[in-house]
Design a protein around this motif. Structure first.
Motif, short mmCIF file in Angstrom:
data_model
loop_
_atom_site.label_atom_id
_atom_site.label_comp_id
_atom_site.label_asym_id
_atom_site.label_seq_id
_atom_site.Cartn_x
_atom_site.Cartn_y
_atom_site.Cartn_z
N GLY A 188 0.78 -1.33 -0.12
CA GLY A 188 0.01 0.10 0.07
C GLY A 188 1.01 1.31 -0.15
O GLY A 188 0.24 2.48 0.01
N ASP A 189 2.21 1.04 -0.11
CA ASP A 189 2.95 2.30 -0.08
C ASP A 189 3.22 2.80 -1.35
O ASP A 189 3.87 2.04 -2.23
N VAL A 190 2.70 4.04 -1.65
CA VAL A 190 2.51 4.30 -3.18
C VAL A 190 4.04 4.88 -3.58
O VAL A 190 4.30 5.17 -4.76
N ARG A 191 5.01 5.03 -2.67
CA ARG A 191 6.53 5.43 -2.95
C ARG A 191 7.03 4.42 -3.74
O ARG A 191 8.06 4.44 -4.59
N LYS A 192 6.78 3.04 -3.55
CA LYS A 192 7.51 1.86 -4.26
C LYS A 192 7.34 2.02 -5.70
O LYS A 192 8.58 1.89 -6.19
N ASP A 193 6.17 2.24 -6.33
CA ASP A 193 6.05 1.95 -7.82
C ASP A 193 6.64 3.32 -8.51
O ASP A 193 6.53 3.70 -9.50
N GLY A 247 13.01 9.67 23.74
CA GLY A 247 12.24 8.50 23.61
C GLY A 247 10.74 8.90 22.61
O GLY A 247 10.79 10.06 22.19
N PRO A 248 10.00 7.89 22.31
CA PRO A 248 8.88 8.44 21.26
C PRO A 248 7.93 9.45 22.00
O PRO A 248 7.88 9.22 23.30
N THR A 249 7.54 10.50 21.41
CA THR A 249 6.88 11.68 21.82
C THR A 249 5.66 11.89 20.98
O THR A 249 5.83 11.42 19.76
N VAL A 250 4.77 12.61 21.32
CA VAL A 250 3.74 12.92 20.51
C VAL A 250 4.27 13.56 19.45
O VAL A 250 3.58 13.43 18.13
N ASP A 251 5.11 14.43 19.44
CA ASP A 251 5.65 15.32 18.45
C ASP A 251 6.72 14.64 17.27
O ASP A 251 6.34 14.64 16.11
N GLY A 252 7.18 13.68 18.10
CA GLY A 252 8.13 12.75 16.87
C GLY A 252 7.12 11.77 16.36
O GLY A 252 7.58 11.69 15.06
N ILE A 253 6.38 11.30 16.92
CA ILE A 253 5.45 10.41 16.16
C ILE A 253 4.80 10.99 15.27
O ILE A 253 4.30 10.51 13.91
N ALA A 254 4.28 12.14 15.50
CA ALA A 254 3.21 12.99 14.61
C ALA A 254 4.18 13.52 13.24
O ALA A 254 3.76 13.32 12.10
N ALA A 255 5.36 13.76 13.38
CA ALA A 255 6.24 14.13 12.24
C ALA A 255 6.33 12.93 11.50
O ALA A 255 6.08 12.91 10.20
N VAL A 256 6.62 11.59 12.02
CA VAL A 256 7.09 10.49 11.21
C VAL A 256 5.34 10.20 10.56
O VAL A 256 5.29 9.74 9.25
N ASN A 257 4.28 10.19 11.16
CA ASN A 257 2.95 9.82 10.63
C ASN A 257 2.48 10.86 9.67
O ASN A 257 2.06 10.39 8.61
N THR A 258 3.06 12.20 9.57
CA THR A 258 2.91 13.00 8.46
C THR A 258 3.45 12.47 7.06
O THR A 258 2.89 12.63 6.27
N VAL A 259 4.56 11.90 7.25
CA VAL A 259 5.38 11.41 5.92
C VAL A 259 4.61 10.14 5.60
O VAL A 259 4.38 9.90 4.48
N ARG A 260 4.42 9.40 6.56
CA ARG A 260 3.62 8.09 6.43
C ARG A 260 2.25 8.26 5.64
O ARG A 260 1.98 7.56 4.85
N ARG A 261 1.47 9.02 6.19
CA ARG A 261 0.31 9.29 5.51
C ARG A 261 0.16 9.44 4.28
O ARG A 261 -0.63 9.04 3.44
N VAL A 301 -0.60 4.91 9.68
CA VAL A 301 -0.31 5.64 10.80
C VAL A 301 0.58 4.51 12.00
O VAL A 301 0.40 3.57 11.63
N LEU A 302 1.62 5.01 12.46
CA LEU A 302 2.63 4.16 13.32
C LEU A 302 1.54 3.31 14.38
O LEU A 302 0.76 3.95 15.09
N THR A 303 1.84 2.16 14.47
CA THR A 303 1.16 1.01 15.54
C THR A 303 2.01 1.30 16.80
O THR A 303 3.18 1.58 16.88
N PRO A 304 1.10 0.98 17.84
CA PRO A 304 1.78 1.16 19.44
C PRO A 304 2.94 0.19 19.30
O PRO A 304 4.13 0.65 19.87
N GLU A 305 3.11 -0.87 18.52
CA GLU A 305 4.49 -1.65 18.62
C GLU A 305 5.59 -1.00 18.03
O GLU A 305 6.62 -1.02 18.40
N MET A 306 5.35 0.05 16.98
CA MET A 306 6.33 0.61 16.36
C MET A 306 6.90 1.66 17.16
O MET A 306 8.17 2.29 17.00
N THR A 307 6.16 2.35 18.27
CA THR A 307 6.64 3.37 19.04
C THR A 307 6.68 2.97 20.62
O THR A 307 6.55 3.64 21.43
#
Length: 598
Positions: A325-330, A401-415, A503-509
């Motif tokens: 489902g990652d559109v970056r691959k193709d 460690g994982p914070t709300v701000d750090g997770i949000a930054a990665v989620n912005t890229v992943r969304r 969106v990052l799962t709890p296991e990822m963070t």
């Protein structure tokens, strides 16, 4: 296009070729009667920028030969000796050209900085020009220490051609100077809102590169962990910039714009500009030409679509790094090739990943003409906003460690990456009476998905999903348009979409270590082939073991005709964490000591 370069006077002719980087003086113009007017300073500043577009820097070497990693390999089985294969000697011409080009840029900056206060520029113009020259000098030193470690550092222009014996400056001292100069530049250069192009150094560019510099200082070999706070601070300044940066909703469009002479200031913060001038090539690069989808060398490609050698191929490991489902691959990796007429031939899933192409930059979207055989007018990104978000998250995680701000930054890229593409199209009824294959029509609300039908015996026998598109938040309708004169009807199909949102799962963070691995993998997926992977692996202390492991993987699992892809990893050793200092430089500079292992 070289929007900035064209707006000034070409400055590359101001500076003479020389035998040694320490022996660089203007060819015929004395500093005492030059550097007076706006035109003088603009010409000199153009010369400092001009270094970015040379073949030895971002024209080719820094993102191809000098960034071979676990993402890609040079797809030429005839290559046996090259910097890219870590099988070269210190006299290698690519090695020497890059070293000399970067020092040439440093000396051009020093000449300008030494003399700019003699000019009649306004205080404001002088401040901005000084800031740009300071930053570029620091950036060229940053590239040197990344690749060679401790190197000679000179902060004034060479005045005596015999003054060539300069020892290496300690690694830490050079980095301290880089940070100092860039921080001054941050207060001096204009905001990105002052320009309608991104080839010029802006505050956002300086802040973002300061984040990159500080992340390197926090990693190997300095390992100054206090620098994580600085990296976080500078990345945050870009994220909080008044002019506002954000991601282009369509990952593919970022790179299409680079090919089409369009600027995307919100995402692409700084880029090297290439282009045409008066219908001729003006220091064109190889972006899309060496690292694009390979094409035949025929007129339709050299004149229309654009020829590409297609020498950069992804590793199997890199292709498999992308999740479903990652559109970056193709887009990052080709899912089609061209036939002799320029038509797209979509590759079957069974094709080995090693045969695919690095495909972020595609010459079919290059708008400048005429298209040249060996050079292109496609720009190359030095800093994108997604990189800033990931740098922020990395630095924040190392501190807190994982914070709300750090997770949000990665989620912005992943969304953006998981932008609801199509997953499959399933034929449910073949219909009847089709003389030729009907057009597959994919309904909204998304866009960009394409598919082709195959007909046999009057029936549609299969539907192949070619482009997965994006934005399909609901399942689209699939219909078949037979077209004029085609009596077929009755074919039906259904679609399935990817519902993952990235969106990052709890296991990822779950903890710092888990989130660190997520960020590192995300950097490769997002920034692959952009000249950053080797840099990342070295600063993480993973460079040699990752490449050795990759070589073993390729040698034992790749098809027989691609086992040569293991050469770089097979040849690598600890000495390859740094490049060899060019032998000519060592012979000229009696105070210069060769890097370990050479």
């Amino acid at each position: 296009m070289k929007r900035f370069i064209y707006s000034l006077i070409a400055g590359s002719l101001l500076f003479a070729s020389c035998k040694n980087f320490l022996d660089v003086t203007p060819d015929s113009l004395s500093p005492s009667n030059y550097y007076k007017t706006d035109e003088d300073i603009n010409t000199a500043l153009t010369g400092v920028y001009d270094v970015l577009g040379k073949t030895a820097t971002y024209g080719r070497y820094l993102y191809f030969e000098m960034d071979v990693s676990d993402e890609s390999f040079p797809a030429s089985s005839s290559w046996t000796q090259d910097v890219a294969l870590f099988n070269y000697d210190p006299g290698d011409i690519k090695l020497t050209a890059t070293w000399n080009t970067l020092y040439d840029g440093i000396n051009r900056a020093n000449m300008l900085l030494d003399n700019i206060d003699k000019s009649n520029l306004t205080t404001e113009k002088r401040r901005v020009a000084k800031g740009e020259a300071l930053f570029l000098r620091a950036y060229y030193y940053f590239l040197l220490v990344q690749n060679w470690g401790s190197v000679p550092m000179r902060l004034t222009a060479a005045k005596d051609p015999n003054d060539v014996n300069i020892a290496k400056t300690p690694y830490k001292t050079i980095y301290e100077q880089i940070v100092k100069d860039m921080e001054i530049a941050a207060d001096s250069v204009n905001g990105i809102d002052k320009y309608n192009y991104t080839g010029r150094v802006s505050k956002s560019a300086v802040w973002g590169i300061l984040a990159r510099v500080n992340l390197k200082m926090a990693g190997a070999p300095l390992r100054d962990v206090s620098r994580y706070a600085e990296a976080r601070k500078w990345a945050a300044k870009v994220m909080e910039a008044a002019n506002g940066h954000n991601l282009n909703p369509d990952y593919k469009d970022v790179f299409k714009k680079m090919a089409a002479d369009q600027y995307d200031k919100k995402e692409v913060i700084w880029e090297v500009e290439f282009g045409l001038k008066n219908g001729t090539q003006d220091e064109g690069g190889a972006v899309g030409g060496v690292n694009g989808i390979g094409t035949p060398n025929s007129e339709i490609f050299t004149k229309t679509i654009g020829f590409s050698y297609g020498v950069q191929h992804p590793t199997d490991r890199y292709v498999k790094l992308f999740e479903a489902g990652d559109v970056r691959k193709d887009w990052s990796v080709s899912n089609y090739t061209y036939n002799g007429e320029g038509g797209k031939v979509y590759t079957p899933p069974t094709l080995t990943n090693y045969a695919r192409f690095a495909a972020k930059w595609r010459r079919e979207y290059e708008t400048a003409g005429p298209k040249f055989l060996n050079t292109t007018a496609i720009n190359f990104p030095l800093l994108r906003y997604s990189d800033v978000l990931l740098m922020f998250a990395e630095a924040d995680n190392e501190i807190n460690g994982p914070t709300v701000d750090g997770i949000a930054a990665v989620n912005t890229v992943r969304r953006r990456a998981y932008a609801r593409p199509l997953k499959t199209i399933t034929l449910t009824n073949g219909g009847s009476g089709y003389a030729t294959a009907p057009t597959v029509v994919i309904g909204g609300p998304g866009s960009g998905a394409t598919a082709t039908a195959t007909v046999s015996g009057g029936k549609v026998t299969s539907v192949t999903l070619n482009e997965i598109g994006l934005g399909y938040n609901t399942i689209p309708t699939i219909t078949f348009d037979p077209g004029p004169g085609n009596p077929g009807s009755g074919a039906t199909a259904t679609a399935e979409i990817y519902t993952v949102d990235g969106v990052l799962t709890p296991e990822m963070t779950a903890n710092r270590d888990a989130f660190r691995e997520v960020i590192r993998a995300e950097r490769s997926r997002e920034l692959g082939f952009e000249g950053l992977r080797r840099f990342d692996l070295v600063r993480w202390g993973q460079w040699v073991p990752v490449m050795k492991n990759l070589a073993n993987e390729i040698a034992t699992t790749a098809p027989a005709n691609y086992v040569y892809a293991a050469r770089s990893g097979q040849n690598i050793s600890n000495r390859d964490t740094l490049l060899a200092i060019p032998s000519k430089e060592v012979s000229l500079n009696q105070s210069l000591i060769q890097n370990p292992g050479w």
